[in-house]
Write a protein that holds these residues in place. Structure first.
Motif, PDB file in Angstrom:
ATOM      1  N   VAL A 177       0.780  -1.345   0.291  1.00 50.56           N
ATOM      2  CA  VAL A 177       0.047   0.047   0.038  1.00 50.56           C
ATOM      3  C   VAL A 177       0.522   1.230  -0.114  1.00 50.56           C
ATOM      4  N   ARG A 178       1.707   1.249   1.548  1.00 48.87           N
ATOM      5  CA  ARG A 178       2.785   2.782   0.771  1.00 48.87           C
ATOM      6  C   ARG A 178       3.199   2.784   0.173  1.00 48.87           C
ATOM      7  N   SER A 179       4.107   1.531  -0.914  1.00 44.26           N
ATOM      8  CA  SER A 179       3.870   1.616  -2.384  1.00 44.26           C
ATOM      9  C   SER A 179       3.712   2.241  -3.356  1.00 44.26           C
ATOM     10  N   ARG A 180       2.467   1.779  -3.599  1.00 44.12           N
ATOM     11  CA  ARG A 180       1.213   2.018  -4.969  1.00 44.12           C
ATOM     12  C   ARG A 180       0.953   4.037  -4.093  1.00 44.12           C
ATOM     13  N   ILE A 181       0.610   3.667  -3.071  1.00 45.30           N
ATOM     14  CA  ILE A 181       1.012   5.358  -3.034  1.00 45.30           C
ATOM     15  C   ILE A 181       2.019   6.289  -2.991  1.00 45.30           C
ATOM     16  N   PHE A 182       2.944   5.655  -2.458  1.00 42.46           N
ATOM     17  CA  PHE A 182       4.221   6.729  -2.955  1.00 42.46           C
ATOM     18  C   PHE A 182       4.217   6.823  -4.872  1.00 42.46           C
ATOM     19  N   ARG A 183       4.384   5.668  -5.529  1.00 45.68           N
ATOM     20  CA  ARG A 183       4.488   6.128  -6.962  1.00 45.68           C
ATOM     21  C   ARG A 183       3.157   6.986  -7.685  1.00 45.68           C
ATOM     22  N   ALA A 184       2.435   6.758  -6.761  1.00 50.01           N
ATOM     23  CA  ALA A 184       1.272   7.741  -7.260  1.00 50.01           C
ATOM     24  C   ALA A 184       1.225   9.075  -7.273  1.00 50.01           C
ATOM     25  N   ARG A 185       1.735   9.799  -6.365  1.00 50.62           N
ATOM     26  CA  ARG A 185       1.708  10.518  -5.668  1.00 50.62           C
ATOM     27  C   ARG A 185       3.318  10.927  -6.578  1.00 50.62           C
ATOM     28  N   GLU A 186       3.877  10.711  -6.687  1.00 51.35           N
ATOM     29  CA  GLU A 186       5.625  10.173  -7.505  1.00 51.35           C
ATOM     30  C   GLU A 186       5.012  11.018  -9.104  1.00 51.35           C
ATOM     31  N   ALA A 187       3.987  10.037  -9.730  1.00 51.72           N
ATOM     32  CA  ALA A 187       3.283   9.882 -11.202  1.00 51.72           C
ATOM     33  C   ALA A 187       2.405  12.013 -11.039  1.00 51.72           C
ATOM     34  N   ILE A 188       1.840  11.711 -10.123  1.00 49.53           N
ATOM     35  CA  ILE A 188       0.638  13.005  -9.734  1.00 49.53           C
ATOM     36  C   ILE A 188       1.955  14.073  -9.761  1.00 49.53           C
ATOM     37  N   ALA A 189       2.598  14.367  -9.085  1.00 49.98           N
ATOM     38  CA  ALA A 189       3.631  15.402  -8.644  1.00 49.98           C
ATOM     39  C   ALA A 189       4.599  15.215 -10.184  1.00 49.98           C
ATOM     40  N   LEU A 190       4.959  14.623 -10.440  1.00 51.27           N
ATOM     41  CA  LEU A 190       5.701  14.785 -11.968  1.00 51.27           C
ATOM     42  C   LEU A 190       4.607  15.671 -13.171  1.00 51.27           C
ATOM     43  N   LYS A 191       3.256  15.488 -12.699  1.00 51.61           N
ATOM     44  CA  LYS A 191       2.039  16.317 -13.961  1.00 51.61           C
ATOM     45  C   LYS A 191       2.056  17.870 -13.302  1.00 51.61           C
ATOM     46  N   LEU A 192       2.340  18.019 -12.119  1.00 51.56           N
ATOM     47  CA  LEU A 192       2.088  18.905 -11.611  1.00 51.56           C
ATOM     48  C   LEU A 192       3.203  20.284 -11.792  1.00 51.56           C
ATOM     49  N   ARG A 193       4.366  19.224 -11.517  1.00 47.29           N
ATOM     50  CA  ARG A 193       5.272  20.417 -11.282  1.00 47.29           C
ATOM     51  C   ARG A 193       5.791  21.523 -12.230  1.00 47.29           C
ATOM     52  N   PRO A 194       5.041  21.136 -13.203  1.00 46.94           N
ATOM     53  CA  PRO A 194       5.536  22.690 -14.366  1.00 46.94           C
ATOM     54  C   PRO A 194       4.316  23.934 -14.269  1.00 46.94           C
ATOM     55  N   LEU A 195       2.584  23.154 -13.720  1.00 48.86           N
ATOM     56  CA  LEU A 195       2.430  23.788 -13.036  1.00 48.86           C
ATOM     57  C   LEU A 195       2.050  25.356 -12.154  1.00 48.86           C
ATOM     58  N   LEU A 196       2.781  23.721 -10.947  1.00 48.47           N
ATOM     59  CA  LEU A 196       2.807  24.845  -9.877  1.00 48.47           C
ATOM     60  C   LEU A 196       4.095  25.771  -9.488  1.00 48.47           C
ATOM     61  N   ASP A 197       5.680  25.808 -10.562  1.00 47.32           N
ATOM     62  CA  ASP A 197       6.885  25.856 -10.613  1.00 47.32           C
ATOM     63  C   ASP A 197       7.089  26.191  -8.862  1.00 47.32           C
ATOM     64  N   THR A 198       6.963  27.098  -8.103  1.00 47.16           N
ATOM     65  CA  THR A 198       7.644  28.158  -6.609  1.00 47.16           C
ATOM     66  C   THR A 198       6.819  26.811  -5.869  1.00 47.16           C
ATOM     67  N   ARG A 199       5.800  26.338  -6.411  1.00 47.13           N
ATOM     68  CA  ARG A 199       4.432  25.867  -5.439  1.00 47.13           C
ATOM     69  C   ARG A 199       4.511  24.431  -4.943  1.00 47.13           C
ATOM     70  N   GLU A 200       5.501  24.001  -6.039  1.00 44.41           N
ATOM     71  CA  GLU A 200       5.792  22.580  -6.366  1.00 44.41           C
ATOM     72  C   GLU A 200       6.692  21.459  -4.913  1.00 44.41           C
ATOM     73  N   GLY A 201       5.401  20.832  -4.808  1.00 43.89           N
ATOM     74  CA  GLY A 201       6.049  20.064  -3.083  1.00 43.89           C
ATOM     75  C   GLY A 201       4.592  20.218  -2.397  1.00 43.89           C
ATOM     76  N   ASP A 202       3.457  21.358  -2.576  1.00 42.60           N
ATOM     77  CA  ASP A 202       3.036  21.521  -1.565  1.00 42.60           C
ATOM     78  C   ASP A 202       1.373  20.765  -1.378  1.00 42.60           C
ATOM     79  N   ARG A 203       1.284  20.371  -2.133  1.00 43.37           N
ATOM     80  CA  ARG A 203      -0.257  19.621  -2.231  1.00 43.37           C
ATOM     81  C   ARG A 203       0.625  17.953  -2.577  1.00 43.37           C
ATOM     82  N   TRP A 204       1.302  17.539  -2.800  1.00 48.36           N
ATOM     83  CA  TRP A 204       2.297  16.325  -2.463  1.00 48.36           C
ATOM     84  C   TRP A 204       3.292  15.743  -1.700  1.00 48.36           C
TER      85      TRP A 204
END
Length: 204
Positions: A177-204
């Protein structure tokens, strides 16, 4: 942890086992929205969500005599919902006639609105547009995940289940479960980084 505390639904379940249909109706009212939300994350065709939720509650009602209270009732119910949704997905692949209603209604999705509300910084049109873009990206990223990752992140971030409860629902070790959630968060963060710029990592 909720699974070690007495299940608040236990008195209702005892009444149901004695044949009290009204007690089951109370459980349906209590959990219907949450079950539909969970199924809606797995099956994006909104026309099917209510049917699968209904199937979930029918299965639960029939199986309640075998419910031993070894887990919280809603954990048990979630497992039934997940299995019903998986069965529907398999059937859809065999008979792939599905509607476009999921795409049409996605902008009105409760969870999209929730993400938008959390991420809106101000009332300016630019901020609102940015938050909608972020919400759409989060939802698209979740949709693009494999079924196991999507289910794990949905149960954790949207339904708020503990890792122990997710392990029980998904019938796998807590480390998985921990591994799946970690991988899911990483995948979502990767897509979000270009949008978030300086806010990277705030939510995920």
């Amino acid at each position: 942890m909720s699974m070690t505390t007495p299940d608040a639904d236990a008195p209702l379940i005892e009444r149901i086992k004695r044949g009290d249909v009204k007690a089951f109706e109370m459980l349906v009212v209590k959990y219907q929205r949450r079950i539909e939300r969970l199924i809606g994350r797995m099956v994006r065709d909104t026309d099917l969500v209510q049917d699968i939720a209904q199937e979930t509650f029918i299965r639960a009602y029939r199986a309640i005599p075998q419910f031993r209270g070894e887990s919280a009732f809603y954990t048990w119910l979630y497992r039934i919902a997940v299995n019903a949704a998986k069965k529907a997905l398999v059937e859809m692949k065999r008979d792939p006639i599905v509607t476009e209603s999921a795409r049409a209604s996605r902008d009105d999705d409760d969870e999209t609105s929730r993400v938008e509300n959390e991420l809106t910084d101000g009332e300016t049109p630019e901020a609102l547009l940015a938050s909608k873009e972020i919400a759409a990206t989060v939802n698209a990223s979740i949709d693009a995940l494999s079924e196991d990752l999507r289910q794990a992140i949905t149960l954790r971030e949207i339904e708020g289940l503990s890792y122990e409860e997710i392990a029980e629902v998904m019938n796998c070790p807590i480390g998985t479960v921990r591994s799946r959630i970690f991988r899911a968060r990483e995948a979502i963060a990767l897509k979000l980084r270009p949008l978030l710029d300086t806010r990277e990592g705030d939510r995920w």
